[in-house]
Design a protein around this motif. Sequence first.
Motif, PDB file in Angstrom:
ATOM      1  N   ASP A   1       0.834  -1.203   0.000  1.00 59.23           N
ATOM      2  CA  ASP A   1       0.000   0.000   0.000  1.00 59.23           C
ATOM      3  C   ASP A   1       0.870   1.255   0.000  1.00 59.23           C
ATOM      4  O   ASP A   1       2.013   1.202   0.441  1.00 59.23           O
ATOM      5  CB  ASP A   1      -0.876   0.007   1.264  1.00 59.23           C
ATOM      6  N   PRO A   2       0.302   2.380  -0.429  1.00 61.63           N
ATOM      7  CA  PRO A   2       1.062   3.628  -0.378  1.00 61.63           C
ATOM      8  C   PRO A   2       1.432   3.968   1.060  1.00 61.63           C
ATOM      9  O   PRO A   2       0.615   3.785   1.974  1.00 61.63           O
ATOM     10  CB  PRO A   2       0.088   4.676  -0.921  1.00 61.63           C
TER      11      PRO A   2
ATOM     12  N   GLY B   1       6.055   1.830   3.438  1.00 60.33           N
ATOM     13  CA  GLY B   1       7.493   1.802   3.710  1.00 60.33           C
ATOM     14  C   GLY B   1       8.343   1.153   2.635  1.00 60.33           C
ATOM     15  O   GLY B   1       9.487   0.773   2.881  1.00 60.33           O
TER      16      GLY B   1
ATOM     17  N   ARG C   1      15.328  12.312   3.168  1.00 58.45           N
ATOM     18  CA  ARG C   1      14.939  11.084   3.866  1.00 58.45           C
ATOM     19  C   ARG C   1      16.177  10.327   4.335  1.00 58.45           C
ATOM     20  O   ARG C   1      16.246   9.857   5.467  1.00 58.45           O
ATOM     21  CB  ARG C   1      14.111  10.202   2.937  1.00 58.45           C
TER      22      ARG C   1
ATOM     23  N   ARG D   1      17.511  11.846   7.397  1.00 58.14           N
ATOM     24  CA  ARG D   1      16.711  11.521   8.577  1.00 58.14           C
ATOM     25  C   ARG D   1      16.997  10.090   9.044  1.00 58.14           C
ATOM     26  O   ARG D   1      16.967   9.782  10.219  1.00 58.14           O
ATOM     27  CB  ARG D   1      15.233  11.671   8.241  1.00 58.14           C
ATOM     28  N   LEU D   2      17.277   9.207   8.077  1.00 62.77           N
ATOM     29  CA  LEU D   2      17.510   7.803   8.426  1.00 62.77           C
ATOM     30  C   LEU D   2      18.974   7.558   8.792  1.00 62.77           C
ATOM     31  O   LEU D   2      19.356   6.430   9.088  1.00 62.77           O
ATOM     32  CB  LEU D   2      17.136   6.904   7.242  1.00 62.77           C
TER      33      LEU D   2
ATOM     34  N   MET E   1       8.106   0.203  12.027  1.00 64.01           N
ATOM     35  CA  MET E   1       8.374   1.537  11.474  1.00 64.01           C
ATOM     36  C   MET E   1       8.622   2.487  12.636  1.00 64.01           C
ATOM     37  O   MET E   1       7.789   2.628  13.525  1.00 64.01           O
ATOM     38  CB  MET E   1       7.173   1.988  10.637  1.00 64.01           C
ATOM     39  N   THR E   2       9.792   3.098  12.651  1.00 72.00           N
ATOM     40  CA  THR E   2      10.143   4.015  13.743  1.00 72.00           C
ATOM     41  C   THR E   2      10.525   5.371  13.155  1.00 72.00           C
ATOM     42  O   THR E   2      10.494   5.549  11.946  1.00 72.00           O
ATOM     43  CB  THR E   2      11.361   3.491  14.525  1.00 72.00           C
ATOM     44  N   GLU E   3      10.905   6.279  14.034  1.00 70.04           N
ATOM     45  CA  GLU E   3      11.374   7.591  13.574  1.00 70.04           C
ATOM     46  C   GLU E   3      12.596   7.457  12.681  1.00 70.04           C
ATOM     47  O   GLU E   3      12.821   8.263  11.794  1.00 70.04           O
ATOM     48  CB  GLU E   3      11.737   8.450  14.800  1.00 70.04           C
ATOM     49  N   GLU E   4      13.403   6.428  12.964  1.00 70.62           N
ATOM     50  CA  GLU E   4      14.626   6.244  12.161  1.00 70.62           C
ATOM     51  C   GLU E   4      14.433   5.165  11.100  1.00 70.62           C
ATOM     52  O   GLU E   4      15.342   4.382  10.828  1.00 70.62           O
ATOM     53  CB  GLU E   4      15.819   5.865  13.058  1.00 70.62           C
ATOM     54  N   GLY E   5      13.258   5.092  10.521  1.00 68.89           N
ATOM     55  CA  GLY E   5      13.041   4.138   9.441  1.00 68.89           C
ATOM     56  C   GLY E   5      12.621   2.771   9.949  1.00 68.89           C
ATOM     57  O   GLY E   5      12.154   2.628  11.084  1.00 68.89           O
TER      58      GLY E   5
HETATM   59  P1  TYD Z   1       7.564   5.249   2.242  1.00 66.80           P
HETATM   60  O1  TYD Z   1       8.747   4.386   2.293  1.00 66.80           O
HETATM   61  O2  TYD Z   1       7.699   6.559   1.540  1.00 66.80           O
HETATM   62  O3  TYD Z   1       6.306   4.494   1.686  1.00 66.80           O
HETATM   63  P2  TYD Z   1       6.015   3.910   0.233  1.00 66.80           P
HETATM   64  O4  TYD Z   1       7.238   4.070  -0.582  1.00 66.80           O
HETATM   65  O5  TYD Z   1       5.636   2.481   0.489  1.00 66.80           O
HETATM   66  O6  TYD Z   1       4.860   4.685  -0.284  1.00 66.80           O
HETATM   67  O7  TYD Z   1       7.135   5.489   3.743  1.00 66.80           O
HETATM   68  C1  TYD Z   1       6.429   6.601   4.080  1.00 66.80           C
HETATM   69  C2  TYD Z   1       5.788   6.450   5.427  1.00 66.80           C
HETATM   70  O8  TYD Z   1       6.662   5.957   6.413  1.00 66.80           O
HETATM   71  C3  TYD Z   1       5.346   7.810   5.870  1.00 66.80           C
HETATM   72  O9  TYD Z   1       3.992   7.703   6.231  1.00 66.80           O
HETATM   73  C4  TYD Z   1       6.202   8.162   7.024  1.00 66.80           C
HETATM   74  C5  TYD Z   1       6.729   6.855   7.514  1.00 66.80           C
HETATM   75  N1  TYD Z   1       8.122   6.947   7.961  1.00 66.80           N
HETATM   76  C6  TYD Z   1       8.420   6.869   9.287  1.00 66.80           C
HETATM   77  O10 TYD Z   1       7.539   6.732  10.145  1.00 66.80           O
HETATM   78  N2  TYD Z   1       9.728   6.927   9.700  1.00 66.80           N
HETATM   79  C7  TYD Z   1      10.733   7.099   8.806  1.00 66.80           C
HETATM   80  O11 TYD Z   1      11.899   7.147   9.218  1.00 66.80           O
HETATM   81  C8  TYD Z   1      10.397   7.180   7.422  1.00 66.80           C
HETATM   82  C9  TYD Z   1      11.461   7.368   6.378  1.00 66.80           C
HETATM   83  C10 TYD Z   1       9.098   7.085   7.035  1.00 66.80           C
END
Ligand code: TYD
Length: 498
Positions: free
Chosen positions: A143-144, A147, A180, A183-184, A312-316
């Motif tokens: 899904d969009p 991650g 991004r 941030r990661l 899924m965390t703040e650091e990816g």
């Molecule tokens: P993303 O990888 O862009 O999704 P996709 O490519 O599948 O569409 O992920 C985006 C989502 O992940 C966004 O809602 C924010 C969240 N996210 C975090 O919570 N922490 C992070 O470090 C990152 C990079 C994204």
Amino acid sequence: MSQAAGSIDDSLLFYQAFCVDCEPIRRAGVSELACYHPALPATPRNVNLAKLHTVFVCSSCGGDSPKWQGQCPECGAWNTLSQMTQPARPRPGPRVSRPAAAPRPLALVQGGPAGRTATGIEEFDRVLGGGLVAGSVILLGGDPGIGKSTLLLQAATGLSGQTAVLYAAGEESLDQIAMRADRLGLKAGRAQLIAETCVETIVEAARSSGARVVVIDSIQTMYTEALDASPGAVTQLRDATAALVRFAKESGAAVMLIGHVTREGTIAGPRVLEHMVDTVLYFESDNGSRFRIVRAVKNRFGAANEIGVFAMTEEGLKEVRNPSAMFLSRHPAPVAGSIVTVTREGTRPLLVEVQVLVDETPSTNPRRVAVGLDSGRMALLLAVIHRHAGVALHNYDVFANVVGGVRVSETAADLPAVLATLSSLRDRPLPTDLVAFGEVGLSGEIRPVPFGEERLREAAKHGFKRAVIAEANAPKRPIEGLEVLAVRRLPDALARYF
Ligand code: TYD
Ligand code: MG
């Protein structure tokens, strides 16, 4: 470049030219009518002229048909054909340059260990079957916002320490990707970035930079110059993927494609995409949960159904190394309608909680809803309960759920589903230290499931003290701390707890 001149005149403006050897199909226009095959002289012999023609392409399987029909003649789907204009296939001409492949005896073909490169993300490597195989093509759907870009950016940076990596971004600008990565904490990686949607340009860039791993984000934004259709169209998807697959097989570079999914949850585009690639991975998640599961639904180089678990965390995305008991919602006191089972996802056992709620209803059409379990299977189990346990449920709604958004497709969940159903109906909780697994047959027998002993050991490791399983799954030697009730028929299991 050799110019196919002489035999071409202005009336060919609406025609296309093909070189039968190199097939660089160029849009019409006399000035562009050229063969890009450097080795060949420009003779009319290696230029085939073919009229652009109209076909109807199925959005489900990618098959085509010369006329519109309500049903796709290839896959049988309804209302999926749409009109496309595409060049006719070049007529086969005399082969000039490429020697034909000769058959070789299997015994003499060098298989060798496929070169695998670890991405540095163990859970991802596990899903891939132990790392990235050279020359393989991987499709990652989801899904969009789940991650996909994050995971593949992390993998690309991890890989860039050992090998040349090219990340082709079709959806985001280079600045956004750099932000991004910042941030990661991945900025130090040596991966090359390119913001491009033309497959030919990407392949050229990959060849010139000697990339051994190419990430395409996403395949729906890519187009090949060979076609007129806009990116995302079925023919573009199919041909862009084909071009990338060809590049992977020729160059030995691994290609990872990100694919969007449709509302139905399948990768947007023809099903043929899944057949063209070596590995298909899906990102799954429960709504609102920060846990992400990457599941291999097809893998030519590893176990299908293998899963990798991330948070899924703040650091990816962070790996969850030992997820086996992650999906349990430990109840402080025993509750009716709940039981833990041990399912096997890929090569690893996973403890999950199955919940069933049986609720009285005045309706003559009671509801049967199953989330995470197969609803057809659930209906079958209710019939078995009726026939072999003498319990009729036609005055009750039955809701079944697997906690944590996990999907269990194995029949090992049959016995726990039956026990949870009766537990809810009778409002009698099952012990909290009990696990159950086993297939329930239509004649009420309990059948064994693969890897019984491994499942029992996993349960014992997490502190479970009792297990109800099929007789044929009984361990040869006792497992410390685990009391095993091995049953042959459903009534034997029920007699013990109800
Ligand atoms: P993303 O990888 O862009 O999704 P996709 O490519 O599948 O569409 O992920 C985006 C989502 O992940 C966004 O809602 C924010 C969240 N996210 C975090 O919570 N922490 C992070 O470090 C990152 C990079 C994204
Ligand atoms: Mg993305």
